[in-house]
Scaffold this active site. Sequence first.
Site, PDB file in Angstrom:
ATOM      1  N   GLU A  48       0.841  -1.203   0.000  1.00  0.00           N
ATOM      2  CA  GLU A  48       0.000   0.000   0.000  1.00  0.00           C
ATOM      3  C   GLU A  48       0.873   1.248   0.000  1.00  0.00           C
ATOM      4  O   GLU A  48       1.806   1.363   0.787  1.00  0.00           O
ATOM      5  CB  GLU A  48      -0.904   0.023   1.239  1.00  0.00           C
ATOM      6  CG  GLU A  48      -1.698   1.312   1.395  1.00  0.00           C
ATOM      7  CD  GLU A  48      -2.458   1.404   2.713  1.00  0.00           C
ATOM      8  OE1 GLU A  48      -2.668   2.536   3.196  1.00  0.00           O
ATOM      9  OE2 GLU A  48      -2.834   0.342   3.255  1.00  0.00           O
ATOM     10  N   THR A  78      -5.180   5.688   2.435  1.00  0.00           N
ATOM     11  CA  THR A  78      -5.636   6.982   2.967  1.00  0.00           C
ATOM     12  C   THR A  78      -6.548   7.679   1.963  1.00  0.00           C
ATOM     13  O   THR A  78      -6.416   8.878   1.695  1.00  0.00           O
ATOM     14  CB  THR A  78      -4.447   7.877   3.371  1.00  0.00           C
ATOM     15  OG1 THR A  78      -3.475   7.104   4.077  1.00  0.00           O
ATOM     16  CG2 THR A  78      -4.917   8.989   4.311  1.00  0.00           C
ATOM     17  N   LYS A 138     -10.817  -2.979   6.935  1.00  0.00           N
ATOM     18  CA  LYS A 138      -9.576  -2.595   7.601  1.00  0.00           C
ATOM     19  C   LYS A 138      -9.905  -2.220   9.040  1.00  0.00           C
ATOM     20  O   LYS A 138     -10.755  -1.359   9.288  1.00  0.00           O
ATOM     21  CB  LYS A 138      -8.939  -1.400   6.880  1.00  0.00           C
ATOM     22  CG  LYS A 138      -7.842  -0.698   7.663  1.00  0.00           C
ATOM     23  CD  LYS A 138      -7.323   0.494   6.884  1.00  0.00           C
ATOM     24  CE  LYS A 138      -6.353   1.327   7.709  1.00  0.00           C
ATOM     25  NZ  LYS A 138      -5.726   2.401   6.923  1.00  0.00           N
TER      26      LYS A 138
END
Length: 208
Positions: A48, A78, A138
Amino acid sequence: MTDPDRTAAFFDETFATAPLMAILRGMGVERSLALATTAWDLGIDSVEVPLQTDEDEGALREVCRLAVERDRIVCAGTIIDPAQVPVAVAAGARYLVSPGLDPAVVAAAREHGIPILPGVATPSEVQQAVAFGLRWLKAFPATWLGTGWFRHIRGPFPQARFVATGGLDASNVAEFLDAGVRVAAVGSALEDEAQLPRLAEVLAARRG
């Protein structure tokens, strides 16, 4: 197959081979490329790159380019604004990760045909995500939630699969995996030569 089913199937396949993923936050292009290579060489298939600055966009694009050569998967992290979704897609991200659960961001991801892994930290958020048809989530911040959270949350939400992020390294990833986490995310641990052998042990012991 519905969009939620496709998304679940994508994550089932993406995370089937390794219980760890790497997060390369704010590391710039060269450092991100180096650590992505370290992760892939170690056996961590999914990387990521959080998308927060113009430099992050460049790093994401370059890591995605290298991932194609290595047959690996890179996601953009994000993602907190729907406007970030097409940017991540254009850079080559294969999926998106958000720190929280925003219906507008989830909708934008679906409009662009890219899987998303939204962040949750409460039963209410998990319930809302499940209602959206999302099965892979997540859990953030993982060390603040603690391993007990995962053991308890499996009761009412047995269909949910969790990727734990936030404060994880070689010293505690096994503990979270033992608690039922499907994937644990590490970041700066990849720059610590002392942690790499332990991470390799975790991968070898738990590889799917």
